[in-house]
Design a protein around this motif. Structure first.
Motif, PDB file in Angstrom:
ATOM      1  N   ALA A  68       0.835  -1.264   0.112  1.00 19.65           N
ATOM      2  CA  ALA A  68       0.033   0.109  -0.066  1.00 19.65           C
ATOM      3  C   ALA A  68       0.953   0.980   0.013  1.00 19.65           C
ATOM      4  O   ALA A  68       1.649   1.588   0.674  1.00 19.65           O
ATOM      5  CB  ALA A  68      -1.102  -0.037   1.204  1.00 19.65           C
ATOM      6  N   THR A  69       0.718   2.009  -0.826  1.00 18.09           N
ATOM      7  CA  THR A  69       1.325   3.178  -1.110  1.00 18.09           C
ATOM      8  C   THR A  69       0.408   4.420  -0.889  1.00 18.09           C
ATOM      9  O   THR A  69      -0.528   4.424  -1.426  1.00 18.09           O
ATOM     10  CB  THR A  69       2.097   3.587  -2.436  1.00 18.09           C
ATOM     11  N   ILE A  70       0.736   5.429   0.081  1.00 21.36           N
ATOM     12  CA  ILE A  70      -0.121   6.714   0.267  1.00 21.36           C
ATOM     13  C   ILE A  70       0.881   7.863  -0.092  1.00 21.36           C
ATOM     14  O   ILE A  70       1.817   7.795   0.315  1.00 21.36           O
ATOM     15  CB  ILE A  70      -0.556   6.566   1.894  1.00 21.36           C
ATOM     16  N   ILE A  71      -0.223   8.895  -0.725  1.00 19.97           N
ATOM     17  CA  ILE A  71       0.465  10.057  -0.747  1.00 19.97           C
ATOM     18  C   ILE A  71      -0.291  11.226   0.074  1.00 19.97           C
ATOM     19  O   ILE A  71      -1.469  10.888   0.107  1.00 19.97           O
ATOM     20  CB  ILE A  71       0.747  10.652  -2.194  1.00 19.97           C
ATOM     21  N   ALA A  72       0.448  11.934   0.804  1.00 21.87           N
ATOM     22  CA  ALA A  72      -0.240  12.937   1.790  1.00 21.87           C
ATOM     23  C   ALA A  72       0.335  14.262   1.593  1.00 21.87           C
ATOM     24  O   ALA A  72       1.559  14.170   1.219  1.00 21.87           O
ATOM     25  CB  ALA A  72      -0.503  12.241   3.074  1.00 21.87           C
ATOM     26  N   ASP A  73       0.065  15.158   2.392  1.00 25.72           N
ATOM     27  CA  ASP A  73       0.682  16.605   2.426  1.00 25.72           C
ATOM     28  C   ASP A  73       2.016  16.528   3.120  1.00 25.72           C
ATOM     29  O   ASP A  73       3.124  17.403   3.097  1.00 25.72           O
ATOM     30  CB  ASP A  73      -0.021  17.673   3.063  1.00 25.72           C
ATOM     31  N   ASN A  74       2.054  15.313   4.098  1.00 26.93           N
ATOM     32  CA  ASN A  74       3.360  15.312   5.037  1.00 26.93           C
ATOM     33  C   ASN A  74       3.583  13.730   5.169  1.00 26.93           C
ATOM     34  O   ASN A  74       2.729  12.841   4.983  1.00 26.93           O
ATOM     35  CB  ASN A  74       3.390  15.990   6.268  1.00 26.93           C
ATOM     36  N   CYS A  75       4.776  13.352   5.455  1.00 26.99           N
ATOM     37  CA  CYS A  75       5.090  11.883   5.319  1.00 26.99           C
ATOM     38  C   CYS A  75       4.754  10.947   6.581  1.00 26.99           C
ATOM     39  O   CYS A  75       4.507   9.874   6.614  1.00 26.99           O
ATOM     40  CB  CYS A  75       6.576  11.813   5.099  1.00 26.99           C
ATOM     41  N   MET A  76       4.590  11.695   7.573  1.00 30.19           N
ATOM     42  CA  MET A  76       4.155  11.081   8.809  1.00 30.19           C
ATOM     43  C   MET A  76       2.774  10.676   8.437  1.00 30.19           C
ATOM     44  O   MET A  76       2.425   9.520   8.873  1.00 30.19           O
ATOM     45  CB  MET A  76       4.033  12.242  10.176  1.00 30.19           C
ATOM     46  N   THR A  77       1.997  11.555   8.016  1.00 30.85           N
ATOM     47  CA  THR A  77       0.477  11.230   7.856  1.00 30.85           C
ATOM     48  C   THR A  77       0.480   9.903   6.798  1.00 30.85           C
ATOM     49  O   THR A  77      -0.078   8.893   6.865  1.00 30.85           O
ATOM     50  CB  THR A  77      -0.404  12.294   6.947  1.00 30.85           C
ATOM     51  N   ALA A  78       1.149   9.942   5.653  1.00 24.94           N
ATOM     52  CA  ALA A  78       1.258   8.882   4.684  1.00 24.94           C
ATOM     53  C   ALA A  78       1.961   7.656   5.278  1.00 24.94           C
ATOM     54  O   ALA A  78       1.195   6.558   5.053  1.00 24.94           O
ATOM     55  CB  ALA A  78       2.226   9.133   3.566  1.00 24.94           C
TER      56      ALA A  78
END
Length: 331
Positions: free
Chosen positions: A269-279
Motif C-alpha cells: 500500500a502506497t499513500i501520498i499525503a501532504d506530509n510523510c508522517m501521515t502517509a
C-alpha cells in the motif's frame, strides 16, 4: 581610503557568493541501521545538521534507545513529553480514530510477541494473546499537562508505524526553515519531496513490486510516481520484514484487534499525503485493514491518495488506486 574599503567589501562578497553558491547536494548514509538518501539544492550539504535532526528524532521516539522519551515512558518513569513526541502521538490518535483502531501505537506487546519489536517474548499462544489484549488500545492513553497518562502501567508504546515518515518530516522542517525549495528526502524507503530535481523535473519515485525479499535485493518496479509540489509518500508491505515458521510467512503488520499478523489481500500500500508522517501512518493501517475497508477509508480521509498492489485468485499482481492518485502516475 573609503574607495579601498568598498573595493575589499565587494571582493569579499564575490568570494562568499562563489563559495556558497546554490547547487544540488547528495547526502547518504546509515543512522542506527536506517538508510537515508537525501538530495537538496542549497549552498552546503547540511550533512551535520541532518544527522543532528535524526539524532533528536531517535532520542524521542526510538524504543531501542534506552534513554529516549518513549523508552522512559514505557518504563513508567517520570518523563515529560516533548513537542515532537506530542506531534507523533496526536497523529497516531487521529489516524487510529479514523481507522477504527487498525493503527494503534499501544500495539507494542503484540509486536514484541511476534518478534518484530524491541523486546522478544515467548512463542505466541492464544492464551498469551488474550492476556495482552486487555492492555492494548490507543484510547487507554492520553497526554495531560505534558505527561503521558496510562490506564494500565503495562501499556507500551511503539511509533514504528510512523517512525521513518516522522524523520522525513523532521528533516524537511529543517530545510523549510532554511528556505530550501527543492529537495527529496528518503529515509527507510519513505519519501518527502518538494520542488524539482537537478534536471528541473518533478521528483520521480519508484514503487517496488512486492515479492518476498528479506534482503531488499529486488528492485523491480511496479509503477513510477511523479511528485510535484510538496508531498510525502510512504509504502507499507510485508514482503521484506517477515518471519517464516513451518512454511508460513508472518508479516510485521499486526492487527491490533486480533493480536495476530494481518493476513490481508493487500501486498503493498502506497499513500501520498501532504506530509510523510501521515502517509506512513495510513500505509500501515491499509495493510491491516484489507482492500475493501481501506478503499472506504478514503471517504474519512480525503487528504490521502492510495495505490494498492494485490494478487488476484490466480496469483497475478494487480493494482488499484484512488482517482486522485492518477495525477501522480508517470507513464
Amino acid at each position: 581610503m573609503k574607495t579601498r574599503i568598498i573595493y575589499w567589501m565587494l571582493a569579499l562578497c564575490v568570494l562568499c557568493s562563489c563559495h556558497g553558491r546554490m547547487q544540488y547536494y547528495e547526502v547518504a548514509g546509515t543512522y542506527l541501521h536506517t538508510l537515508y538518501h537525501i538530495k537538496l539544492e542549497y549552498t552546503e550539504s547540511l550533512d551535520g545538521a541532518i544527522k543532528e535532526e535524526l539524532h533528536r528524532c531517535y532520542h524521542t521516539i526510538n524504543p531501542f534507545d534506552s534513554l529516549s522519551v518513549i523508552s522512559m515512558i514505557n518504563r513508567n518513569e517520570d518523563m515529560r513529553t516533548d513537542s515532537l513526541f506530542n506531534a507523533v502521538f496526536a497523529k497516531a490518535v487521529e489516524v487510529g480514530s479514523k481507522t477504527d483502531g487498525m493503527l494503534d501505537v499501544t500495539c507494542a506487546p503484540f509486536i514484541n510477541l511476534w518478534g518484530f519489536g524491541f523486546k522478544k517474548m515467548n512463542d505466541p499462544t492464544p492464551q498469551t494473546i488474550d492476556s495482552i489484549r486487555s492492555f492494548v488500545g490507543f484510547h487507554k492513553v492520553k497526554i495531560e499537562n505534558g505527561m503521558l497518562v496510562k490506564e494500565d502501567p503495562r501499556i507500551l508504546l511503539n511509533f514504528s508505524a510512523l517512525g521513518d515518515g516522522t524523520m522525513c518530516d523532521v528533516v524537511a522542517n529543517l530545510f523549510e526553515k532554511k528556505g530550501i525549495k527543492n529537495y527529496m528526502i528518503e529515509i527507510g524507503g519513505e519519501i518527502m519531496a518538494r520542488g524539482v530535481n537537478p534536471k528541473g523535473d518533478c521528483w520521480h519515485v519508484g514503487i517496488v513490486k512486492p515479492t518476498y525479499d528479506s534482503l531488499g535485493v529486488n528492485q523491480e518496479l511496479q509503477q513510477v510516481v511523479c511528485l510535484c509540489g510538496k508531498k510525502g509518500l510512504a509504502t507499507s508491505g510485508n514482503y521484506r520484514n517477515y518471519h517464516e515458521n513451518n512454511g508460513v510467512k508472518y508479516g510485521h503488520t499486526i492487527n491490533p484487534k486480533t493480536g495476530y499478523p494481518a493476513q490481508q489481500d493487500i501486498l503493498s500500500a502506497t499513500i501520498i499525503a501532504d506530509n510523510c508522517m501521515t502517509a506512513d501512518a495510513y500505509a500501515t493501517a491499509f495493510m491491516a485493514m484489507g482492500m475493501e475497508k481501506a478503499k472506504l477509508l478514503k471517504e474519512k480521509a480525503p487528504c490521502i491518495e492510495y495505490f494498492i498492489i494485490y494478487a488476484d485468485k490466480k496469483g497475478k499482481l494487480c493494482t488499484e488506486y484512488s482517482k486522485g492518485f492518477t495525477q501522480y502516475l508517470f507513464e
